[in-house]
Design an enzyme around this catalytic site. Structure first.
Site, short mmCIF file in Angstrom:
data_model
loop_
_atom_site.label_atom_id
_atom_site.label_comp_id
_atom_site.label_asym_id
_atom_site.label_seq_id
_atom_site.Cartn_x
_atom_site.Cartn_y
_atom_site.Cartn_z
N GLY A 32 -29.59 22.75 68.08
CA GLY A 32 -29.49 23.87 67.15
C GLY A 32 -30.42 23.71 65.98
O GLY A 32 -31.31 22.86 65.98
N ASN A 33 -30.24 24.54 64.97
CA ASN A 33 -31.05 24.42 63.75
C ASN A 33 -30.20 24.80 62.54
O ASN A 33 -29.02 25.12 62.68
CB ASN A 33 -32.32 25.27 63.86
CG ASN A 33 -32.01 26.74 64.00
OD1 ASN A 33 -31.48 27.36 63.08
ND2 ASN A 33 -32.32 27.31 65.17
#
Ligand code: PMT
Length: 394
Positions: free
Chosen positions: A208-209
């Site tokens: 993810g980020n």
């Protein structure tokens, strides 16, 4: 612009309450229906009779009117308002609104309304400068309240400082601007994306980020307030903005499918989402057991913005840490965009997770608009000004 509109004028307990009579008078003369709501403290400074004589309407002063009237008042005023203005707003009412306290008719009305809210503070300069008041004002600003800064001059204490209620004409200008802004995207359909996609590795883990979704949600909320029909395709889970269609997704592939469906008939696509560029080729069915090394084979995700076509305005965002303008320009050209909004994520209080953002808007003709640090809602407004400008020329 003002004629026929309904302004709910909230008056709190400050010596500047007498200036609200001038405001009510000018608005009434301009054809506005002014519904005055006063706190108990405000009635100590100016009488409800003065206000009702000016507006020709009853003034609401208390929660504890007979049940039938009460049930009408706070909800019906909240619904009838085209805009709510609190002038003067004291430190106390600002603190209550920032915390969602609704213990009188004015705070109840504000909590129940979907109309834009304008706050014109007036107070002692030390109270105004106090970090807690400033923090409360920032919270309200981040939620979309319009704050009209108080002026500098002689205060009730006899001292000189910042805390005088803004001039009445400035408050009326702000009301005009808010009403104008409210409808410039009416009849338009806008698709916004938000949040960081999550690309699963196994049933437990994902790539993810750091995107929180705040920028995209601000865009969706402000676009709706300006009259657009808005679809928000989101990989984040923030509270939904009012009257916005929300489509929840998790991965880049799901976002692509949802965006492709949503843009049919749309006037603009604004992609504030941080879409993963790669995803694990295989997603393990069971939780991967711990070992000294794990190799993941990643494959590229589709570039949604580059691939999607359809005659609508395409707006991209670029989170950059170096050569911000040059890198953003490359993305604008490579993805065939009308506008790109470059975030400098090295700046304090900007980019991922923050409530504010420092951006530069670049258009396909190379025009660069460098904006100062502002709230994400203010950034949203500036981006939507540009989108409205392009739509107006079509
Ligand atoms: O969510 P917040 O915490 O509020 O933070 C906001 C933000 C910093 C995430 C946002 O303002 C932002 O900058 N979003 C874009 C992040 C980014 O750097 O995107 P990119 O450079 O990878 O892509 C450029 C554009 O193409 C973006 O509009 C992106 O949505 C789009 N894209 C990217 C990859 C991909 N596979 N498909 C895409 O459509």
């Amino acid at each position: 612009m003002l004629e026929g509109k309904t302004v709910v004028l909230g008056i709190a307990g400050s010596i500047a309450a007498y200036k609200a009579a001038d405001l009510a008078s000018k608005l009434t003369q301009a054809g506005v229906g002014v519904e005055v709501v006063m706190t108990e403290a405000a009635t100590r400074f100016i009488t409800p009779l003065t206000l009702s004589s000016i507006t020709g309407r009853p003034v609401v002063t208390g929660m504890w009117q007979p049940a039938s009237e009460f049930s009408i008042e706070h909800v019906s005023l909240a619904e009838a308002a085209d805009v709510v203005v609190i002038a003067p707003a004291t430190a106390d009412i600002i603190a209550k609104l920032a915390s969602g306290i609704a213990d009188d008719i004015l705070t109840c009305t504000v909590l129940a309304t979907r109309a834009p809210v304008i706050i014109a503070p007036a107070m002692n300069d030390n109270m105004y400068r106090n970090p807690v008041t400033q923090e409360n004002l920032s919270r309200l600003k981040a939620r979309g309240f319009v704050i009209i800064e108080p002026g500098y001059g002689r205060l009730a204490s006899g001292k000189t400082g910042t805390g005088r209620l803004a001039e009445v004409d400035r408050i009326i200008d702000a009301i005009r601007q808010v009403l104008q802004r409210k409808s410039d995207l009416a009849g338009r359909q806008i698709v916004v994306t938000a949040g960081g996609t999550r690309e699963p590795i196994d049933p437990v883990r994902y790539i993810g980020n750091r995107s929180s979704g705040k920028m995209g949600y601000a865009l969706a909320g402000v676009a709706r307030e300006r009259g657009a029909k808005v679809t928000l395709v989101t990989a984040a889970s923030l509270p939904s903005p009012a009257e916005v269609e929300v489509i929840a997704v998790e991965t880049a592939l799901q976002m692509k499918r949802a965006v492709t469906r949503a843009v049919k008939g749309a006037d603009a696509l604004i992609m504030a989402a941080a879409v993963a560029d790669y995803r694990p080729e295989e997603v393990a069915r069971a939780k991967i057991k711990k070992s000294s090394r794990l190799n993941l084979e990643l494959v590229a995700t589709p570039d949604i913005l580059a691939e999607i076509e359809g005659g609508f305005i395409k707006v991209g965002f670029a989170a950059e840490s170096e050569d911000v303008i040059a890198n953003a320009r490359k993305k604008l050209e490579a993805k065939g965009l009308d506008l790109i909004v470059a975030n400098d994520i090295t700046q304090k209080d900007s980019g991922f997770g923050a409530d504010s953002n420092k951006v530069t808007i670049i258009d396909k003709n190379g025009k660069i608009e460098d904006l100062p640090l502002m709230t994400k809602r203010e950034v949203a407004d500036r981006v939507l000004d540009r989108v409205a400008g392009i739509l107006g020329k079509r």
